[in-house]
Scaffold this active site. Structure first.
Site, short mmCIF file in Angstrom:
data_model
loop_
_atom_site.label_atom_id
_atom_site.label_comp_id
_atom_site.label_asym_id
_atom_site.label_seq_id
_atom_site.Cartn_x
_atom_site.Cartn_y
_atom_site.Cartn_z
N HIS A 79 -35.24 -41.31 -30.92
CA HIS A 79 -34.72 -40.66 -32.02
C HIS A 79 -34.34 -41.28 -33.36
O HIS A 79 -33.67 -42.53 -33.31
CB HIS A 79 -33.65 -39.91 -31.65
CG HIS A 79 -32.87 -38.62 -32.45
ND1 HIS A 79 -33.37 -37.41 -32.72
CD2 HIS A 79 -31.85 -38.73 -33.22
CE1 HIS A 79 -32.79 -36.85 -33.31
NE2 HIS A 79 -31.68 -37.64 -33.87
N ASP B 201 -36.83 -39.62 -27.09
CA ASP B 201 -35.79 -39.15 -27.79
C ASP B 201 -34.71 -38.31 -26.85
O ASP B 201 -35.33 -37.12 -26.14
CB ASP B 201 -36.26 -37.89 -28.86
CG ASP B 201 -35.04 -37.38 -29.75
OD1 ASP B 201 -33.90 -37.33 -29.40
OD2 ASP B 201 -35.62 -37.32 -30.81
N CYS C 76 -33.46 -35.33 -38.17
CA CYS C 76 -32.41 -35.12 -37.21
C CYS C 76 -31.60 -33.53 -37.59
O CYS C 76 -32.30 -32.49 -37.54
CB CYS C 76 -31.13 -36.08 -37.16
SG CYS C 76 -29.91 -36.05 -36.08
#
Length: 226
Positions: free
Chosen positions: A194, A162, A114
Site C-alpha cells: 500500500h 496491500d 489511499c
C-alpha cells in the site's frame, strides 16, 4: 514547475488547496490526498501534472490539518464529513472548469491515493463533468460510491501485498463495476505494498511500479480528457 497554496471558488463556496498551472493551460485534474492530509508529496504530484500539461488542484480536505502519525491520520480520516467533502469536490470541479487555463476542455479528471482513491471514485459518481477517474489503492469505510451514476472510465492501480485494500477488496470493486456495466481497467503490481507510489516513504515506495503507474495515468488521462 511549482504551484502555490491558493483558493478556488464556485457554487458560493471557497475551497483552499494547492494549484499548479502549466504555461499553456490544459485539462483540469483534481488530486486527492492520502489520509495524511495535504502534504508536500501531494503538492509534488500536482506539480508533476502541471509539467505534463494539466491544470492540477489538490483541495485541502482537512482544512489545514496534516500529520505524519498513522494514529492521527486515521482519526482525521474517520472524522471527515463526507457530505461536506462532496460539496467541496463539486465546487472544485466547477471552479476548474471555469478557470481560464482550462478553456476548451469540458471535462476534468480526478485522481486519489489511499483515502483519496475512494473519494475519487465517489466524486466521479457524483459529478458527470468528471471525464476520467484514477484510483490508487482507495479505501475509506464511510465512503460508498453510487456506481449506478458513474459515467467516467476508471483506472484502478493496486498493490499485491496491500493489507488495507486486499485482493478480495479489489475483486469486490471489480464485481460492482461489472454489475453496473462500467468501463474500467485494473492493474495490481506484484511485490508492492500500500502506498507504493509515495516516494517520501522509502519503506513502501517501489520505484519501478511507481514509474509504470505514472505512465499509465498520463496515457489514461490523455485518452479520456483530450
Amino acid at each position: 514547475m511549482a504551484g502555490q497554496r491558493t483558493e478556488l471558488t464556485a457554487n458560493n463556496l471557497t475551497v483552499a488547496g494547492y494549484l499548479s498551472v502549466p504555461a499553456t493551460g490544459g485539462p483540469g485534474v483534481i488530486v486527492l490526498q492520502e489520509w495524511w492530509g495535504l502534504v508536500p508529496h501531494i503538492e509534488a504530484v500536482a506539480d508533476r501534472f502541471a509539467e505534463a500539461g494539466y491544470v492540477a488542484f489538490a483541495p485541502d480536505l482537512y482544512d489545514g490539518q496534516a500529520t505524519t502519525s498513522p494514529d492521527e491520520a486515521g482519526k482525521l480520516m474517520m472524522a471527515l464529513n463526507i457530505g461536506e467533502t462532496a460539496t467541496k469536490l463539486r465546487a472544485v470541479v466547477h471552479a476548474l472548469l471555469a478557470h481560464p487555463a482550462t478553456a476548451g476542455h469540458p471535462k476534468v479528471g480526478v485522481i486519489g491515493f489511499c483515502m483519496g482513491g475512494q473519494l475519487a471514485l465517489y466524486a466521479a459518481c457524483e459529478n458527470p463533468e468528471i471525464g476520467a477517474c484514477v484510483d490508487f489503492y482507495g479505501i475509506h469505510p464511510n465512503v460508498k460510491p453510487n456506481f449506478a451514476n458513474l459515467s467516467a472510465p476508471v483506472l484502478g492501480l493496486f498493490a499485491e501485498k496491500d493489507a488495507f485494500v486486499t485482493p478480495e477488496a479489489v475483486a469486490g470493486l471489480r464485481s460492482e463495476l461489472d454489475q453496473h456495466g462500467k468501463t474500467y481497467e485494473f492493474d495490481t503490481y506484484p511485490g508492492t505494498d500500500h502506498a507504493f507510489f509515495n516516494d517520501t516513504r522509502p519503506e513502501v515506495y517501489h520505484a519501478d511500479a511507481a514509474y509504470d503507474a505514472w505512465d499509465r495515468v498520463l496515457r489514461f488521462f490523455r485518452a479520456n480528457l483530450s
